[in-house]
Design an enzyme around this catalytic site. Structure first.
Site, PDB file in Angstrom:
ATOM      1  N   GLY A 196       0.951  -1.197  -0.025  1.00 31.54           N
ATOM      2  CA  GLY A 196      -0.175  -0.053  -0.059  1.00 31.54           C
ATOM      3  C   GLY A 196       0.795   1.131  -0.443  1.00 31.54           C
ATOM      4  O   GLY A 196       2.104   1.386  -0.510  1.00 31.54           O
ATOM      5  N   SER A 197       0.318   2.245   0.522  1.00 28.77           N
ATOM      6  CA  SER A 197       0.893   3.629   0.173  1.00 28.77           C
ATOM      7  C   SER A 197       2.254   3.856   1.048  1.00 28.77           C
ATOM      8  O   SER A 197       2.841   4.892   0.826  1.00 28.77           O
ATOM      9  CB  SER A 197      -0.076   4.827   0.822  1.00 28.77           C
ATOM     10  OG  SER A 197      -1.282   4.811  -0.104  1.00 28.77           O
ATOM     11  N   THR A 198       2.527   3.170   1.996  1.00 28.41           N
ATOM     12  CA  THR A 198       3.908   3.195   2.707  1.00 28.41           C
ATOM     13  C   THR A 198       4.898   3.049   1.560  1.00 28.41           C
ATOM     14  O   THR A 198       6.038   3.530   1.756  1.00 28.41           O
ATOM     15  CB  THR A 198       4.123   2.020   4.029  1.00 28.41           C
ATOM     16  OG1 THR A 198       3.962   0.842   3.038  1.00 28.41           O
ATOM     17  CG2 THR A 198       3.176   2.441   5.050  1.00 28.41           C
ATOM     18  N   PHE A 199       4.638   2.220   0.544  1.00 30.66           N
ATOM     19  CA  PHE A 199       5.724   2.296  -0.707  1.00 30.66           C
ATOM     20  C   PHE A 199       5.784   3.519  -1.419  1.00 30.66           C
ATOM     21  O   PHE A 199       6.927   3.562  -2.122  1.00 30.66           O
ATOM     22  CB  PHE A 199       5.091   1.044  -1.425  1.00 30.66           C
ATOM     23  CG  PHE A 199       6.154   0.391  -2.202  1.00 30.66           C
ATOM     24  CD1 PHE A 199       7.225  -0.482  -1.945  1.00 30.66           C
ATOM     25  CD2 PHE A 199       6.164   0.786  -3.348  1.00 30.66           C
ATOM     26  CE1 PHE A 199       7.831  -0.887  -2.525  1.00 30.66           C
ATOM     27  CE2 PHE A 199       7.209   0.212  -4.545  1.00 30.66           C
ATOM     28  CZ  PHE A 199       8.164  -0.735  -4.054  1.00 30.66           C
ATOM     29  N   LYS A 200       5.035   4.466  -1.186  1.00 30.74           N
ATOM     30  CA  LYS A 200       5.197   5.756  -1.968  1.00 30.74           C
ATOM     31  C   LYS A 200       6.649   6.234  -1.436  1.00 30.74           C
ATOM     32  O   LYS A 200       7.204   6.925  -2.370  1.00 30.74           O
ATOM     33  CB  LYS A 200       4.164   6.421  -1.656  1.00 30.74           C
ATOM     34  CG  LYS A 200       2.587   6.200  -2.168  1.00 30.74           C
ATOM     35  CD  LYS A 200       1.706   6.995  -1.823  1.00 30.74           C
ATOM     36  CE  LYS A 200       0.285   6.429  -2.483  1.00 30.74           C
ATOM     37  NZ  LYS A 200      -1.003   7.202  -1.836  1.00 30.74           N
TER      38      LYS A 200
END
Length: 289
Positions: A32-36
């Site tokens: 999810g968005s932690t990977f941004k």
């Protein structure tokens, strides 16, 4: 169980819908968005992403062109003139999808390959190597875009995620995990530049301190906390509502005393990883103080 349990008791665990025998820390998930944070770092090093660059994004959905058919990337907040800091604060999927497409698959994959994808970790724990995609190429721009904000075919265990996110506290170096009683030398490798790590540290601190930040719930002026929230939706087609996993990456941005990676499976409103870790993070700061 060490003392022995009956077959009847064992079957209660075995048939439990919560699957208590699964070691979640060693199971692959879409991050999810932690990977941004990784996508932004690769973009900064590639000189495609930079702090003052603005993207004028309108509305809640976007597709590159008609070749995408009925597929579009969606976001939660209709924010215009989005720079990298604002994209992280609001967790803007469209911004990162556009950045990855501008980078192109070759540059993006080369950046990802500096991390630990495909590597076997030296741990006595069974887990599959982290995966970028099922094939050696993305096969489509849609998959490239989805990977940029932590979806697509990414499969990363929580242990692997924590190791990858260690770059921000360690001047761009990945710190490989090891057991506490392992006396061997700590293994590291460079993944991003120290300048990029420093820039990301500053922006992830803003995700907590900015009132619009998705992790503002964790803000305490007594601490300098950096964080990134994430939600990974599991669905078979775009128009359906899928099951969701909630993630939180949080770390001490001043003393580097801890890094936390938390996962809540099948979360429901009010029980996100951010909400459930608010008190625990305060306990961490008190403990290390």
């Amino acid at each position: 169980m060490v003392k022995g349990i009956s077959q009847q008791e064992y079957d209660l665990y075995l048939k439990d819908d919560n699957k208590p025998f699964i070691s979640r820390y060693a199971v692959g998930y879409a991050p999810g968005s932690t990977f941004k944070t990784i996508t932004a770092s690769i973009g900064l090093d590639a000189k495609v992403t930079y702090p003052d660059k603005l993207r004028n994004i309108r509305g809640f959905s976007w597709q590159k062109d008609g070749t995408w058919g009925g597929y579009s990337v969606t976001r939660v907040s209709d924010v215009q003139n989005v720079d990298m800091s604002k994209a992280l604060i609001y967790s803007d999927n469209i911004y990162f999808a556009q950045e990855a497409i501008e980078m192109g698959e070759k540059t993006f994959r080369n950046g990802l390959n500096q991390f630990i994808f495909g590597e076997e970790l030296d741990l006595p724990i069974v887990m599959n190597p982290a995966q970028i995609s099922k094939q050696n190429t993305f096969q489509s721009e849609i998959l490239l875009a989805d990977t940029a904000y932590g979806q697509g075919e990414l499969m990363i265990t929580p242990i692997q995620q924590a190791s990858m996110y260690s770059v921000f506290q360690n001047e761009g170096k990945i710190v490989y995990p090891k057991l506490l009683n392992d006396k061997s030398e700590r293994k590291t490798k460079s993944a991003i530049t120290s300048l990029t790590a420093s820039e990301m540290m500053k922006n992830l601190t803003a995700v907590v301190s900015d009132p619009n930040g998705t992790a503002h719930l964790l803000f305490n002026p007594a601490h300098q906390l950096a964080a990134k929230t994430g939600t990974a939706e599991l669905k078979k087609k775009q128009d359906e509502k899928g099951d969701e996993n909630s993630f939180l990456l949080a770390f001490d941005a001043e003393q580097d005393s801890f890094l936390l990676l938390s996962l809540v499976e099948h979360y429901t409103p009010g029980s996100s990883a951010t909400q459930l870790n608010q008190a625990f993070i305060e306990e961490l700061f008190s403990y290390f103080k």
